[in-house]
Scaffold this motif. Structure first.
Motif, PDB file in Angstrom:
ATOM      1  N   GLY A 314       0.858  -1.070   0.210  1.00  0.00           N
ATOM      2  CA  GLY A 314      -0.098  -0.056  -0.003  1.00  0.00           C
ATOM      3  C   GLY A 314       0.904   1.028  -0.320  1.00  0.00           C
ATOM      4  N   SER A 315       1.734   1.052   0.303  1.00  0.00           N
ATOM      5  CA  SER A 315       3.266   2.298   0.385  1.00  0.00           C
ATOM      6  C   SER A 315       3.563   2.565  -0.581  1.00  0.00           C
ATOM      7  N   VAL A 316       4.393   1.348  -1.392  1.00  0.00           N
ATOM      8  CA  VAL A 316       5.173   1.537  -2.799  1.00  0.00           C
ATOM      9  C   VAL A 316       4.222   0.452  -4.246  1.00  0.00           C
ATOM     10  N   SER A 317       3.036   0.311  -3.362  1.00  0.00           N
ATOM     11  CA  SER A 317       3.016  -0.294  -5.209  1.00  0.00           C
ATOM     12  C   SER A 317       1.445   0.389  -5.109  1.00  0.00           C
ATOM     13  N   VAL A 318       1.071   1.621  -5.770  1.00  0.00           N
ATOM     14  CA  VAL A 318      -0.194   2.129  -5.832  1.00  0.00           C
ATOM     15  C   VAL A 318       0.070   3.300  -7.074  1.00  0.00           C
ATOM     16  N   LYS A 319      -1.020   3.425  -7.335  1.00  0.00           N
ATOM     17  CA  LYS A 319      -1.998   3.890  -7.947  1.00  0.00           C
ATOM     18  C   LYS A 319      -0.674   5.519  -8.625  1.00  0.00           C
ATOM     19  N   VAL A 320      -0.131   5.923 -10.001  1.00  0.00           N
ATOM     20  CA  VAL A 320       0.298   7.028  -9.612  1.00  0.00           C
ATOM     21  C   VAL A 320      -0.839   8.018  -9.390  1.00  0.00           C
ATOM     22  N   ASN A 321      -2.086   8.259  -9.468  1.00  0.00           N
ATOM     23  CA  ASN A 321      -2.991   9.202  -8.165  1.00  0.00           C
ATOM     24  C   ASN A 321      -3.102   8.807  -7.401  1.00  0.00           C
ATOM     25  N   ALA A 322      -2.937   8.143  -6.494  1.00  0.00           N
ATOM     26  CA  ALA A 322      -3.238   8.145  -5.307  1.00  0.00           C
ATOM     27  C   ALA A 322      -2.325   7.349  -4.337  1.00  0.00           C
ATOM     28  N   GLY A 323      -2.324   7.461  -3.665  1.00  0.00           N
ATOM     29  CA  GLY A 323      -1.403   7.159  -2.812  1.00  0.00           C
ATOM     30  C   GLY A 323      -0.409   7.970  -1.911  1.00  0.00           C
ATOM     31  N   PRO A 324       0.652   8.055  -1.403  1.00  0.00           N
ATOM     32  CA  PRO A 324       1.661   8.988  -0.790  1.00  0.00           C
ATOM     33  C   PRO A 324       3.065  10.248  -1.738  1.00  0.00           C
ATOM     34  N   MET A 325       2.067   9.149  -3.259  1.00  0.00           N
ATOM     35  CA  MET A 325       2.969   9.809  -3.536  1.00  0.00           C
ATOM     36  C   MET A 325       2.040  11.365  -4.267  1.00  0.00           C
ATOM     37  N   ALA A 326       0.521  11.083  -4.129  1.00  0.00           N
ATOM     38  CA  ALA A 326      -0.669  11.745  -4.784  1.00  0.00           C
ATOM     39  C   ALA A 326      -0.703  13.641  -3.703  1.00  0.00           C
ATOM     40  N   TYR A 327       0.332  12.667  -2.351  1.00  0.00           N
ATOM     41  CA  TYR A 327       0.616  14.916  -1.323  1.00  0.00           C
ATOM     42  C   TYR A 327       2.301  15.133  -1.982  1.00  0.00           C
ATOM     43  N   ALA A 328       2.686  14.452  -1.967  1.00  0.00           N
ATOM     44  CA  ALA A 328       3.937  14.669  -2.279  1.00  0.00           C
ATOM     45  C   ALA A 328       3.664  16.002  -3.681  1.00  0.00           C
ATOM     46  N   ARG A 329       3.433  15.246  -4.867  1.00  0.00           N
ATOM     47  CA  ARG A 329       2.758  16.425  -5.815  1.00  0.00           C
ATOM     48  C   ARG A 329       1.855  17.745  -5.573  1.00  0.00           C
ATOM     49  N   ALA A 330       1.616  17.404  -4.872  1.00  0.00           N
ATOM     50  CA  ALA A 330       0.404  18.422  -4.418  1.00  0.00           C
ATOM     51  C   ALA A 330       0.676  19.095  -3.310  1.00  0.00           C
ATOM     52  N   ASP A 373       9.879 -19.001  -3.439  1.00  0.00           N
ATOM     53  CA  ASP A 373       8.293 -18.546  -4.410  1.00  0.00           C
ATOM     54  C   ASP A 373       8.097 -16.831  -4.293  1.00  0.00           C
ATOM     55  N   GLN A 374       8.669 -16.538  -3.400  1.00  0.00           N
ATOM     56  CA  GLN A 374       8.096 -15.483  -3.215  1.00  0.00           C
ATOM     57  C   GLN A 374       9.766 -14.278  -3.733  1.00  0.00           C
ATOM     58  N   LEU A 375      10.455 -14.545  -4.349  1.00  0.00           N
ATOM     59  CA  LEU A 375      11.383 -13.770  -4.393  1.00  0.00           C
ATOM     60  C   LEU A 375      11.506 -13.021  -5.840  1.00  0.00           C
ATOM     61  N   GLU A 376      10.701 -13.206  -6.793  1.00  0.00           N
ATOM     62  CA  GLU A 376       9.801 -11.837  -7.459  1.00  0.00           C
ATOM     63  C   GLU A 376       9.224 -11.445  -7.386  1.00  0.00           C
ATOM     64  N   TYR A 377       8.341 -11.224  -6.594  1.00  0.00           N
ATOM     65  CA  TYR A 377       7.584 -10.561  -5.419  1.00  0.00           C
ATOM     66  C   TYR A 377       8.154  -9.174  -4.976  1.00  0.00           C
ATOM     67  N   GLN A 378       9.087  -9.639  -4.134  1.00  0.00           N
ATOM     68  CA  GLN A 378      10.203  -8.780  -3.698  1.00  0.00           C
ATOM     69  C   GLN A 378      10.469  -7.867  -4.936  1.00  0.00           C
ATOM     70  N   GLU A 379      11.400  -8.591  -6.382  1.00  0.00           N
ATOM     71  CA  GLU A 379      12.262  -7.724  -6.724  1.00  0.00           C
ATOM     72  C   GLU A 379      10.963  -6.638  -7.054  1.00  0.00           C
ATOM     73  N   GLU A 380       9.565  -7.547  -7.124  1.00  0.00           N
ATOM     74  CA  GLU A 380       8.814  -5.947  -8.130  1.00  0.00           C
ATOM     75  C   GLU A 380       9.170  -4.749  -7.267  1.00  0.00           C
ATOM     76  N   MET A 381       8.362  -5.315  -5.523  1.00  0.00           N
ATOM     77  CA  MET A 381       8.316  -4.594  -4.812  1.00  0.00           C
ATOM     78  C   MET A 381       8.865  -3.472  -4.700  1.00  0.00           C
ATOM     79  N   LYS A 382      11.282  -4.054  -4.767  1.00  0.00           N
ATOM     80  CA  LYS A 382      12.338  -2.917  -4.715  1.00  0.00           C
ATOM     81  C   LYS A 382      11.960  -2.169  -5.999  1.00  0.00           C
ATOM     82  N   SER A 383      10.945  -2.720  -7.880  1.00  0.00           N
ATOM     83  CA  SER A 383      11.625  -1.587  -8.912  1.00  0.00           C
ATOM     84  C   SER A 383      10.467  -0.488  -8.389  1.00  0.00           C
ATOM     85  N   HIS A 384       9.464  -1.003  -7.449  1.00  0.00           N
ATOM     86  CA  HIS A 384       8.248   0.004  -7.324  1.00  0.00           C
ATOM     87  C   HIS A 384       9.113   1.434  -6.286  1.00  0.00           C
ATOM     88  N   TYR A 385       9.396   0.668  -5.320  1.00  0.00           N
ATOM     89  CA  TYR A 385      10.099   1.371  -4.343  1.00  0.00           C
ATOM     90  C   TYR A 385      11.488   2.680  -4.943  1.00  0.00           C
TER      91      TYR A 385
END
Length: 437
Positions: A314-330, A373-385
């Motif tokens: 919910g912190s790093v994998s959110v839609k472009v116009n939602a979540g923490p980055m929406a506050y940062a841009r605004a 089995d969750q290594l790919e998920y972890q790498e995806e999270m890192k990419s979003h981060y």
């Protein structure tokens, strides 16, 4: 009986023999650590009929023993030791060492149980709802009064609303009762006097910063609570919801006359205070909560991987116009930041620095916990981060690097290498000494 009188005297209204001698000088203050509501007991007048009912140490032990059984069933293990203290005093006076050993073993088991469940969030302590009544012709002296209801376990808003609707519909007629669905302030003048209105709002226990320092566990956050909070979103344009740059909220804190748990399932509200937060204050508040929750999950003794991953996602994998980055841009881009007080912009920037650091920590903790089995998920999270850090660097006009960046940890790596060399030399010296001996 006032507390100071009890402390200065050996008199105990519960355990006083016919000769006037006290079995032990406790009384109601002995249970103050369990609930502040016990003060009511000290102010109660004895019923004349109580004189005819024998009340002795054995009666006290039986009742407290039954109380401990109920505490086990209700999973309130933290109270067992305090409830058992008067019983310990009785057994010590009687030199009943066998029963003392059994009692201490039961207390020992309660602490083991606390250690098992303290941060697991498996216990359901109930939910709380503010219920307000409007309609002088129906509720009479209850009209305009507010109560906080304590409901069992996972009772939902719709469930308690329907129950109250049925209860009062049976009393006043189905066509004469309505539920107010939102948490906005109610002006009784705007209501139909021919209708009984019931407003039901979900509330949560409220603690200020100092209280939060003392209330670390789930149990402590649901025991002896008398303040509750709910938030109402609004915009200056009159709409309930809007974009982050226009979204305000009203925080309302309710204080009840007694503390939960209580002998009744509802307690009257005796005080209400409201604070309005402007859009950037809403961003500061929401981001502070997010950082605090993520930190707590990362530092708890037994990390709950599922909860951690949900918060991290919910912190790093959110839609472009939602979540923490929406506050940062605004609020943090150079153009938008000029529209808000400098102190609040600086505060929000610092929270985003903490947010970036905490997300990095959460990724590291998660990496230690996951399996292949969750290594790919972890790498995806890192990419979003990495994407978030890159955008934050641009928005805040300052470099923000990934925690795994080698340039950020060169010093730590050098120390690690030196420690490794040192350990290797020590091992060699030890081997040589053993060979020589």
């Amino acid at each position: 009986m006032p507390l100071e009188d009890t402390q200065s005297s050996d008199y105990n209204p519960l355990l006083t023999s016919a000769s006037g001698k006290s079995s032990f000088s406790m009384g109601w203050p002995a249970f103050q650590t369990i609930t502040p509501n016990i003060k009511e007991e000290g102010a109660m007048k004895e019923d004349s009929g109580m004189q005819d009912t024998p009340y002795n140490e054995g009666t006290l032990v039986e009742q407290l023993d039954l109380c401990v059984d109920y505490l086990w069933k209700s999973e309130r293990y933290e109270l067992i030791a305090d409830v058992s203290k008067p019983v310990i005093a009785v057994f010590e006076k009687q030199r009943d060492f066998k029963r003392l050993s059994e009692l201490y073993y039961r207390i020992h088991r309660s602490y083991l149980k606390i250690a098992e469940v303290v941060n697991a969030e498996k216990r359901l302590f109930g939910r709380y709802y503010r219920v307000a009544f409007y309609g002088q012709g129906f509720f009479e002296e209850e009209e305009g009064k507010e109560y906080v209801y304590k409901e069992p376990k996972l009772t939902g808003l719709s469930e308690i609303s329907q129950r109250l609707l049925k209860l009062y519909a049976d009393k006043f007629g189905a066509d004469n009762v309505k539920i107010i669905q939102d948490s906005n302030k109610v002006n009784p003048k705007d209501l139909d006097p021919k209708i009984a209105y019931i407003q039901v709002t979900y509330v949560t226990p409220y603690f200020d910063e100092k209280e939060m320092e003392d209330r670390k566990t789930d149990f402590e956050k649901h025991h002896n609570i008398s303040r509750f909070v709910f938030e109402t979103p609004f915009t200056l344009s009159g709409k309930k919801h809007g974009g982050v740059e226009e979204q305000c909220k009203r925080r309302t804190v309710l204080t009840t006359s007694h503390s939960f748990p209580y002998v009744k399932k509802r307690i009257q509200v005796v005080k209400q205070t409201s604070t309005e937060l402007n859009p950037i204050e809403v961003a500061i508040d929401e981001m502070s909560k997010k950082v605090s929750e993520l930190k707590e999950l990362c530092t708890m003794e037994g990390v709950d991987m599922i909860r951690l991953q949900l918060k991290l996602q919910g912190s790093v994998s959110v839609k472009v116009n939602a979540g923490p980055m929406a506050y940062a841009r605004a609020f943090l881009t150079e153009t938008n930041a000029n529209n808000y007080p400098e102190s609040q912009v600086k505060h929000l920037k610092e929270i985003f620095r903490q947010f970036a650091e905490t997300c990095g920590l959460a990724l590291e903790v998660n990496e230690r916990l996951i399996k292949e089995d969750q290594l790919e998920y972890q790498e995806e999270m890192k990419s979003h981060y990495r994407d978030i850090l890159a955008e934050l660097s641009e928005v805040m006009n300052e470099p923000m690097t990934y925690r795994e960046d080698p340039t950020k940890h060169q010093g730590a790596e050098k120390q690690y290498i030196l420690r490794s060399i040192s350990r290797a030399n020590t091992v060699q010296q030890t081997s040589s000494w053993k060979a020589d001996s």
